[in-house]
Design a protein around this motif. Structure first.
Motif, PDB file in Angstrom:
ATOM      1  N   ASP A   1      -0.372   4.400   0.430  1.00 53.52           N
ATOM      2  CA  ASP A   1      -1.123   5.551   0.920  1.00 53.52           C
ATOM      3  C   ASP A   1      -0.445   6.265   2.086  1.00 53.52           C
ATOM      4  O   ASP A   1      -0.884   7.351   2.492  1.00 53.52           O
ATOM      5  CB  ASP A   1      -2.553   5.150   1.287  1.00 53.52           C
ATOM      6  CG  ASP A   1      -2.616   4.011   2.292  1.00 53.52           C
ATOM      7  OD1 ASP A   1      -1.543   3.490   2.688  1.00 53.52           O
ATOM      8  OD2 ASP A   1      -3.729   3.629   2.687  1.00 53.52           O
TER       9      ASP A   1
ATOM     10  N   GLY B   1      -1.973   5.930  -5.132  1.00 50.57           N
ATOM     11  CA  GLY B   1      -2.444   6.242  -3.790  1.00 50.57           C
ATOM     12  C   GLY B   1      -1.485   6.995  -2.903  1.00 50.57           C
ATOM     13  O   GLY B   1      -1.792   7.241  -1.731  1.00 50.57           O
TER      14      GLY B   1
ATOM     15  N   PRO C   1       0.856  -1.197   0.000  1.00 51.82           N
ATOM     16  CA  PRO C   1       0.000   0.000   0.000  1.00 51.82           C
ATOM     17  C   PRO C   1       0.887   1.240   0.000  1.00 51.82           C
ATOM     18  O   PRO C   1       1.859   1.320   0.754  1.00 51.82           O
ATOM     19  CB  PRO C   1      -0.796  -0.126   1.302  1.00 51.82           C
ATOM     20  CG  PRO C   1       0.042  -1.009   2.183  1.00 51.82           C
ATOM     21  CD  PRO C   1       0.787  -1.944   1.280  1.00 51.82           C
TER      22      PRO C   1
ATOM     23  N   ILE D   1      -2.609   0.497  -9.375  1.00 55.31           N
ATOM     24  CA  ILE D   1      -2.321  -0.602  -8.455  1.00 55.31           C
ATOM     25  C   ILE D   1      -2.784  -1.930  -9.060  1.00 55.31           C
ATOM     26  O   ILE D   1      -2.061  -2.938  -9.006  1.00 55.31           O
ATOM     27  CB  ILE D   1      -3.028  -0.371  -7.101  1.00 55.31           C
ATOM     28  CG1 ILE D   1      -2.358   0.784  -6.337  1.00 55.31           C
ATOM     29  CG2 ILE D   1      -3.002  -1.639  -6.265  1.00 55.31           C
ATOM     30  CD1 ILE D   1      -0.998   0.445  -5.777  1.00 55.31           C
TER      31      ILE D   1
ATOM     32  N   ALA E   1       7.078   4.110   0.916  1.00 58.37           N
ATOM     33  CA  ALA E   1       6.300   3.070   1.597  1.00 58.37           C
ATOM     34  C   ALA E   1       7.190   2.151   2.433  1.00 58.37           C
ATOM     35  O   ALA E   1       6.700   1.200   3.036  1.00 58.37           O
ATOM     36  CB  ALA E   1       5.526   2.245   0.571  1.00 58.37           C
TER      37      ALA E   1
ATOM     38  N   HIS F   1      -9.959   1.959  -8.736  1.00 59.20           N
ATOM     39  CA  HIS F   1      -8.656   2.617  -8.874  1.00 59.20           C
ATOM     40  C   HIS F   1      -8.657   3.640 -10.000  1.00 59.20           C
ATOM     41  O   HIS F   1      -7.606   4.055 -10.483  1.00 59.20           O
ATOM     42  CB  HIS F   1      -7.552   1.575  -9.114  1.00 59.20           C
ATOM     43  CG  HIS F   1      -7.228   0.763  -7.901  1.00 59.20           C
ATOM     44  ND1 HIS F   1      -7.862  -0.431  -7.610  1.00 59.20           N
ATOM     45  CD2 HIS F   1      -6.369   0.984  -6.873  1.00 59.20           C
ATOM     46  CE1 HIS F   1      -7.385  -0.917  -6.478  1.00 59.20           C
ATOM     47  NE2 HIS F   1      -6.482  -0.080  -6.014  1.00 59.20           N
TER      48      HIS F   1
END
Length: 482
Positions: A8, A63, A6, A307, A278, A340
Motif C-alpha cells: 500500500d 493494494g 504490504p 494478496i 514496496a 480483498h
C-alpha cells in the motif's frame, strides 16, 4: 522464506495502451446453414480491463497506489474503461481522442472455449491525432508522486515516444519497467528492466533453443547493448529467468495447470513493479511476480492475483498444507478473500471417481469468480445417498485428489445429506450446480440469493458418469493383478 509484503506504500504510474476486453458467453449446438461455422446463442456479457489498464488493475488488486496514463476514445467502450477503473480504485489520467475509438477486443466464448476474437482498433500514431505533447505534460506532472513507472506497450501508438518517457523518469531516479512490443528495442534503451516472454526475446536476441548457456550469453549481450539494468524473461512452463549485472536467477514455474495465458505478462510486470515500489530487491520482486503468473494462468481470460492468493501460493511453495480446510477455518479464509475483493464460487458433490466431466465442470465453475470452494460429502452421507457399496474412495482420498486441481482453492467436508446448512453459513457469491436442475431447486440457493448472490446451472460434459464407470468396471469382471 518468501514473504508477501504490504504494497500500500508503493506508488506506481502505468503508461501505455489502454484496452477494453469484452466477452460474450453462449451455448452452441448446431452449425450455421449459411457457412460451416457454429451458431452461438449469446447469454451473458462481461467487460474487463485490458492492456495497460489490466496492468493497473493488477496493481490495484494488491493494494498499490496506482495511476494510469493512456488514450481512450470518446465512445461507450471508453466510458466503460473509466467506470471499471473507478471501481478498481485506479486513478485515471486518461486523454480522450475524438477521432480514434477505444481499443477493444471482443471474444466469443462457449463451454469455456474461445471461438473467435474481434479487434476494434486504430493506431493512435497513424495520422498525428494522438496528442504526444499533452501526454508528456501529464506524465511529467505525475512523476512527482511516483516510485516506479511501468510502460505497457501493445503497439497501439500510445508509447510512440517511449524513449522520452524513460529518460524523464530516470533523470528523477525513478525505475522504469517495460513490457516490450516488436523488434526495435533500442527505443527502450536506458530502462531499468524489460520483461519479454521467450518468443519476444528470441526475436530480438536470437534463438537459444534448449541451450541455457546460449540464453545467458544472448541476454547479457542484449542487456549491455540496451544499457538496461536487467531482463526478466518469462519462459512458459520453464518459469522465468532474471538477468542482471549481479548474475542470473532462474525461477521455476509455479502453475499447477495452465488454463489461459491471457494477461499473464500484465500480472508479471505489475507485481514486479509493486514489489520494487514496496522496497524489495528485484530478485524477491521477481519471485512474487512468478507466483502471480502461476495464479492467473489457471484462470479464464484476463485475470489478476490477489494478496490472499499470493500468500496461499507462497505458503504452498514452502511446503505448507493448503486447500484442505475445516468449516470454521474456511469461514475465516472467505472473509479474508472478500476483504480483498474476491468473488467466491461454491459447488458440492461426492466426487468418488474423478473423471474428465468433473474437471471440465470445475474449471467452468472456477471461471465464474476468483476462488472456488468444493464441499464434499463425507463417507456416511455418500452411503446414504449412493448405497452401501459407495464410496469407492474414502473422504481423505477424494479431498486430496480435488485439492490437486488447479481450478480448486479449498475443499471442505460436510456430513448432512445436502450442503444447505454449510452453504447458508458460507454465503458464496455464486453457487454452482451441474445438470438439469432449475435454480430454485438447488439446496442452499435461497440463502445465496437472499445474501445478494446468484445460482448458476452448468451443463455436465456428456458421456461421463461415475455410476456408469462403476457399472462398466463391474461388467468387465475382476481385474488381473499387475
Amino acid at each position: 522464506m518468501l514473504t508477501i509484503p504490504p504494497f500500500d506504500q508503493a506508488r506506481v504510474l502505468v503508461v501505455g495502451d489502454v484496452m477494453l476486453d469484452r466477452y460474450w458467453y453462449g451455448d452452441t449446438g448446431r452449425i450455421s446453414p449459411e457457412a460451416p461455422v457454429p451458431v452461438v446463442r449469446i447469454g451473458d456479457e462481461e467487460r474487463r480491463l485490458g492492456g495497460a489498464a489490466n496492468v493497473a488493475l493488477n496493481l490495484a488488486r494488491v493494494g498499490a497506489v496506482t495511476r494510469l496514463i493512456g488514450v481512450i476514445g470518446d465512445d461507450e467502450p471508453g466510458a466503460a474503461v473509466r467506470g471499471l477503473l473507478a471501481g478498481a480504485g485506479v486513478e485515471p489520467l486518461l486523454l480522450e481522442s475524438g477521432s480514434h475509438p477505444t481499443v477493444s477486443k471482443l471474444r466469443v466464448m462457449s463451454r469455456s472455449q474461445q471461438l473467435i476474437r474481434l479487434d476494434f482498433e486504430k493506431s493512435f500514431a497513424l495520422d498525428g491525432a494522438f496528442e504526444r505533447d499533452a501526454l508528456m505534460q501529464r506524465y511529467e506532472q505525475a512523476l512527482a508522486g511516483t516510485d516506479v513507472v511501468v510502460c505497457s506497450d501493445y503497439g497501439k501508438g500510445t508509447l510512440a515516444d517511449v524513449q522520452a518517457l524513460i529518460a524523464a523518469a530516470r533523470r528523477r531516479g525513478i525505475p522504469v519497467l517495460v513490457d516490450p512490443k516488436g523488434r526495435d528495442w533500442q527505443r527502450y534503451a536506458g530502462a531499468s528492466l524489460i520483461t519479454p516472454n521467450l518468443t519476444e526475446f528470441e526475436a530480438v536476441a536470437g534463438a537459444a533453443g534448449d541451450d541455457d548457456d546460449a540464453l545467458v550469453e544472448r541476454a547479457e549481450r542484449l542487456r549491455v547493448d540496451l544499457a538496461v539494468d536487467g531482463l526478466l524473461v518469462t519462459r512458459s512452463e520453464k518459469g522465468m529467468s532474471l538477468f542482471s549485472a549481479a548474475g542470473h536467477l532462474h525461477l521455476p514455474a509455479q502453475a499447477r495447470e495452465v488454463f489461459d495465458v491471457t494477461g499473464a505478462g500484465d500480472t508479471v510486470i505489475a507485481l514486479l513493479a509493486a514489489g520494487i515500489g514496496a522496497g524489495l530487491e528485484v530478485g524477491d520482486a521477481a519471485a512474487i511476480a512468478n507466483l502471480g503468473a502461476g495464479i492467473v494462468v489457471a484462470k479464464l481470460g484476463t485475470a489478476t492475483a490477489s494478496i490472499a492468493e499470493l500468500e496461499r501460493a507462497a505458503h504452498a511453495m514452502q511446503g505448507g498444507a493448503v486447500g484442505l480446510v475445516d468449516e470454521d477455518s474456511l469461514v475465516a479464509l472467505l472473509a479474508d478473500a472478500r476483504a480483498h475483493g474476491q468473488r467466491v464460487v461454491m459447488t458440492n458433490g461426492c466426487f468418488d471417481l474423478l473423471h474428465p466431466g468433473h474437471i471440465a465442470y470445475l474449471e467452468a465453475a472456477r471461471a465464474l469468480g476468483d476462488c472456488l470452494v468444493v464441499a464434499v460429502n463425507d463417507d456416511a452421507s455418500v452411503r446414504r445417498l449412493k448405497g452401501p457399496a459407495r464410496p469407492l474412495n474414502d473422504l481423505g482420498h477424494r479431498m486430496q485428489v480435488l485439492r490437486g486441481l488447479a481450478a480448486v482453492d479449498w475443499v471442505v467436508p460436510f456430513s448432512e445429506d445436502t450442503p444447505e446448512r454449510l452453504i447458508c453459513r458460507l454465503e458464496p457469491d455464486v453457487l454452482v450446480k451441474g445438470g438439469d436442475y432449475r435454480p430454485d431447486e438447488v439446496a442452499g440457493g435461497e440463502c445465496v440469493r437472499a445474501a445478494g448472490g446468484e445460482v448458476r446451472i452448468l451443463d455436465f460434459v456428456e458421456g461421463y458418469s461415475t455410476t456408469a464407470i462403476i457399472e462398466r468396471m463391474n461388467a468387465s469382471g475382476p481385474a488381473e493383478a499387475d
